[in-house]
Design a protein around this motif. Structure first.
Motif, PDB file in Angstrom:
ATOM      1  N   LEU A   1       0.821  -1.205   0.000  1.00  0.00           N
ATOM      2  CA  LEU A   1       0.000   0.000   0.000  1.00  0.00           C
ATOM      3  C   LEU A   1       0.859   1.261   0.000  1.00  0.00           C
ATOM      4  O   LEU A   1       0.463   2.299  -0.500  1.00  0.00           O
ATOM      5  N   ARG A   2       2.026   1.150   0.605  1.00  0.00           N
ATOM      6  CA  ARG A   2       2.998   2.248   0.601  1.00  0.00           C
ATOM      7  C   ARG A   2       4.394   1.632   0.624  1.00  0.00           C
ATOM      8  O   ARG A   2       4.537   0.415   0.695  1.00  0.00           O
ATOM      9  N   ASN A   3       5.414   2.449   0.524  1.00  0.00           N
ATOM     10  CA  ASN A   3       6.776   1.934   0.551  1.00  0.00           C
ATOM     11  C   ASN A   3       6.981   1.089   1.807  1.00  0.00           C
ATOM     12  O   ASN A   3       6.709   1.544   2.922  1.00  0.00           O
ATOM     13  N   SER A   4       7.446  -0.134   1.606  1.00  0.00           N
ATOM     14  CA  SER A   4       7.546  -1.091   2.706  1.00  0.00           C
ATOM     15  C   SER A   4       8.875  -1.848   2.626  1.00  0.00           C
ATOM     16  O   SER A   4       9.546  -1.842   1.589  1.00  0.00           O
ATOM     17  N   ARG A   5       9.215  -2.497   3.734  1.00  0.00           N
ATOM     18  CA  ARG A   5      10.400  -3.355   3.756  1.00  0.00           C
ATOM     19  C   ARG A   5      10.016  -4.715   4.315  1.00  0.00           C
ATOM     20  O   ARG A   5       9.282  -4.808   5.302  1.00  0.00           O
ATOM     21  N   VAL A   6      10.549  -5.758   3.684  1.00  0.00           N
ATOM     22  CA  VAL A   6      10.290  -7.119   4.143  1.00  0.00           C
ATOM     23  C   VAL A   6      11.609  -7.871   4.259  1.00  0.00           C
ATOM     24  O   VAL A   6      12.569  -7.576   3.538  1.00  0.00           O
ATOM     25  N   LEU A   7      11.646  -8.816   5.192  1.00  0.00           N
ATOM     26  CA  LEU A   7      12.741  -9.782   5.264  1.00  0.00           C
ATOM     27  C   LEU A   7      12.279 -11.021   4.523  1.00  0.00           C
ATOM     28  O   LEU A   7      11.306 -11.656   4.923  1.00  0.00           O
ATOM     29  N   SER A   8      12.959 -11.365   3.423  1.00  0.00           N
ATOM     30  CA  SER A   8      12.551 -12.481   2.564  1.00  0.00           C
ATOM     31  C   SER A   8      13.498 -13.651   2.737  1.00  0.00           C
ATOM     32  O   SER A   8      14.708 -13.518   2.551  1.00  0.00           O
ATOM     33  N   ILE A   9      12.929 -14.819   3.117  1.00  0.00           N
ATOM     34  CA  ILE A   9      13.713 -16.043   3.288  1.00  0.00           C
ATOM     35  C   ILE A   9      13.357 -16.991   2.146  1.00  0.00           C
ATOM     36  O   ILE A   9      12.192 -17.387   2.021  1.00  0.00           O
ATOM     37  N   PRO A  10      14.316 -17.347   1.272  1.00  0.00           N
ATOM     38  CA  PRO A  10      14.004 -18.219   0.137  1.00  0.00           C
ATOM     39  C   PRO A  10      13.344 -19.511   0.589  1.00  0.00           C
ATOM     40  O   PRO A  10      13.707 -20.092   1.620  1.00  0.00           O
ATOM     41  N   ARG A  11      12.397 -19.958  -0.205  1.00  0.00           N
ATOM     42  CA  ARG A  11      11.634 -21.155   0.124  1.00  0.00           C
ATOM     43  C   ARG A  11      12.533 -22.371   0.325  1.00  0.00           C
ATOM     44  O   ARG A  11      12.353 -23.142   1.277  1.00  0.00           O
ATOM     45  N   TRP A  12      13.531 -22.542  -0.537  1.00  0.00           N
ATOM     46  CA  TRP A  12      14.383 -23.730  -0.453  1.00  0.00           C
ATOM     47  C   TRP A  12      15.219 -23.735   0.824  1.00  0.00           C
ATOM     48  O   TRP A  12      15.471 -24.788   1.415  1.00  0.00           O
ATOM     49  N   ARG A  13      15.664 -22.545   1.264  1.00  0.00           N
ATOM     50  CA  ARG A  13      16.445 -22.474   2.503  1.00  0.00           C
ATOM     51  C   ARG A  13      15.589 -22.846   3.717  1.00  0.00           C
ATOM     52  O   ARG A  13      16.024 -23.598   4.601  1.00  0.00           O
ATOM     53  N   LEU A  14      14.385 -22.317   3.753  1.00  0.00           N
ATOM     54  CA  LEU A  14      13.509 -22.605   4.886  1.00  0.00           C
ATOM     55  C   LEU A  14      13.084 -24.068   4.891  1.00  0.00           C
ATOM     56  O   LEU A  14      13.014 -24.699   5.956  1.00  0.00           O
ATOM     57  N   ALA A  15      12.837 -24.639   3.704  1.00  0.00           N
ATOM     58  CA  ALA A  15      12.469 -26.055   3.617  1.00  0.00           C
ATOM     59  C   ALA A  15      13.587 -26.936   4.161  1.00  0.00           C
ATOM     60  O   ALA A  15      13.339 -27.918   4.882  1.00  0.00           O
ATOM     61  N   ALA A  16      14.841 -26.592   3.826  1.00  0.00           N
ATOM     62  CA  ALA A  16      15.987 -27.375   4.314  1.00  0.00           C
ATOM     63  C   ALA A  16      16.123 -27.246   5.835  1.00  0.00           C
ATOM     64  O   ALA A  16      16.427 -28.225   6.534  1.00  0.00           O
ATOM     65  N   LYS A  17      15.914 -26.048   6.361  1.00  0.00           N
ATOM     66  CA  LYS A  17      15.995 -25.815   7.808  1.00  0.00           C
ATOM     67  C   LYS A  17      14.933 -26.639   8.546  1.00  0.00           C
ATOM     68  O   LYS A  17      15.224 -27.257   9.580  1.00  0.00           O
ATOM     69  N   LEU A  18      13.725 -26.666   8.022  1.00  0.00           N
ATOM     70  CA  LEU A  18      12.638 -27.429   8.647  1.00  0.00           C
ATOM     71  C   LEU A  18      12.936 -28.935   8.635  1.00  0.00           C
ATOM     72  O   LEU A  18      12.537 -29.659   9.544  1.00  0.00           O
ATOM     73  N   LEU A  19      13.636 -29.375   7.614  1.00  0.00           N
ATOM     74  CA  LEU A  19      13.943 -30.798   7.494  1.00  0.00           C
ATOM     75  C   LEU A  19      15.037 -31.227   8.462  1.00  0.00           C
ATOM     76  O   LEU A  19      14.998 -32.341   8.996  1.00  0.00           O
ATOM     77  N   HIS A  20      15.997 -30.348   8.729  1.00  0.00           N
ATOM     78  CA  HIS A  20      17.179 -30.747   9.496  1.00  0.00           C
ATOM     79  C   HIS A  20      17.204 -30.237  10.935  1.00  0.00           C
ATOM     80  O   HIS A  20      18.038 -30.677  11.731  1.00  0.00           O
ATOM     81  N   ASP A  21      16.323 -29.303  11.294  1.00  0.00           N
ATOM     82  CA  ASP A  21      16.296 -28.762  12.653  1.00  0.00           C
ATOM     83  C   ASP A  21      14.913 -29.032  13.247  1.00  0.00           C
ATOM     84  O   ASP A  21      13.966 -28.272  13.017  1.00  0.00           O
TER      85      ASP A  21
END
Length: 363
Positions: A271-291
């Motif tokens: 809606l206006r200028n914004s900032r997001v922290l973006s975590i790539p899907r593949w990185r998060l999938a690997a983290k969920l699998l191993h931690d």
């Protein structure tokens, strides 16, 4: 949906549930879960059929209005039918909610009942079991939320939540080490006003955490083919959409791939200028699998968010206020304990979010 538990649980998990639980045969018409009443067990339907319905109150003016539009009766509104392999009663295990629906047997059925105290103890002692069950719970809740929205009509459903609610859930549940990993694995993106972050029906390639700014969720005003929706911008024939919710600081965007939900039927737009922290899907999938510990906390966050959305729909449509913190008559000492816990969680979540912003370099 009937295969979710078999897919998500291990043989060891299933053996424990069978050894700990009790198999009970119930007759047609038996109420397994009563809307608004506390639960003391988790139920798995082994054989038979259950119906899930919303019960309105005669004392609720909005409930009476909906009933008048639907024929003048107030017995309840069926939103789903469950077959063997389904799990019900999981919401109180992920958040302090009273059940938002009534679950009743429609035929002679066999259910496995697992006592609440035994289950909570197992979840605390066995991280692998906890990861499997919380993920299964998130998948089932996502599927039921979709069923509820289809039954009630998307035009009547508004999923907006009180500001800071998602931030409270996320940053109170995750550990400091989890947040450190998210910072290291992700990157901060500047999103200009009117930029589309996620387009309806398209694949999601990252999980986003909104650091500042404002994001709108827009849904099509009429149904259309998903493939048409995904490629509509190529022909400049984008369907008409209307805003149905806004996200604020601390909210997450793009979680559906991790619970195997359908591609979102919403467009996410700044809606206006914004900032997001973006975590790539593949990185998060690997983290969920191993931690495993991270997986438990992440899937619990998603389960609570989905339960929160379901409760928001129920309350908005006039089916009653069903959370412990929203006016239910409870023992005073227990209510005080919940309020104290809530205030502690608010303070913890706020401190963690501010700490994350400083670590990223955002004032």
């Amino acid at each position: 949906m009937t295969q979710v538990l078999l897919k998500e649980l291990s043989n060891q998990d299933i053996d424990w549930m069978l050894a700990t639980g009790h198999q009970v045969e119930i007759e047609p018409g038996t109420v397994v879960i009563q809307q608004g009443q506390p639960l003391d067990a988790l139920y798995i339907l082994l054989d038979g059929a259950l119906t899930v319905s919303l019960t309105q109150s005669n004392a609720n003016p909005l409930g009476r209005a909906f009933a008048a539009l639907e024929g003048g009766a107030l017995p309840g509104r069926e939103i789903a039918r469950l077959s063997s392999g389904e799990m019900v009663g999981e919401i109180p295990f992920v958040e302090t909610y009273l059940p938002s629906t009534t679950v009743c047997a429609t035929s002679k059925s066999l259910i496995l009942t697992i006592d609440r105290s035994h289950l909570l103890q197992k979840l605390q002692q066995d991280l692998n079991f906890a990861a499997h069950l919380t993920r299964a719970s998130a998948v089932l809740l996502a599927n039921r939320l979709e069923l509820m929205m289809n039954q009630l009509g998307r035009s009547t459903v508004v999923l907006s939540q009180p500001q800071l609610r998602e931030a409270l859930i996320i940053f109170a549940e995750l550990h400091d080490s989890d947040i450190e990993w998210l910072i290291a694995a992700g990157r901060v993106q500047q999103i200009a006003a009117d930029t589309v972050l996620i387009r309806s029906g398209r694949p999601i390639e990252a999980l986003h955490i909104l650091l500042d700014g404002a994001i709108a969720l827009n849904a099509a005003t009429e149904d259309c083919n998903p493939l048409t929706r995904a490629f509509s911008n190529l022909e400049d024939t984008q369907p008409l959409e209307q805003e149905f919710a806004r996200l604020s600081r601390g909210d997450i965007i793009g979680e559906t791939p991790f619970i195997e939900a359908q591609p979102p039927a919403v467009t996410v737009k700044a809606l206006r200028n914004s900032r997001v922290l973006s975590i790539p899907r593949w990185r998060l999938a690997a983290k969920l699998l191993h931690d495993v510990g991270f997986a438990v906390r992440f899937y619990r966050v998603l389960s609570v968010l989905l339960a929160d959305k379901q409760q928001a729909i129920v309350q908005r449509l006039g089916y009653g206020r069903l959370t412990y913190s929203s006016g239910q008559s409870l023992d005073k000492s227990y209510a005080n304990e919940l309020n104290a816990h809530f205030l502690t969680q608010v303070a913890l979540a706020g401190a963690r979010f501010e700490w994350m912003l400083k670590r990223i370099g955002i004032d």
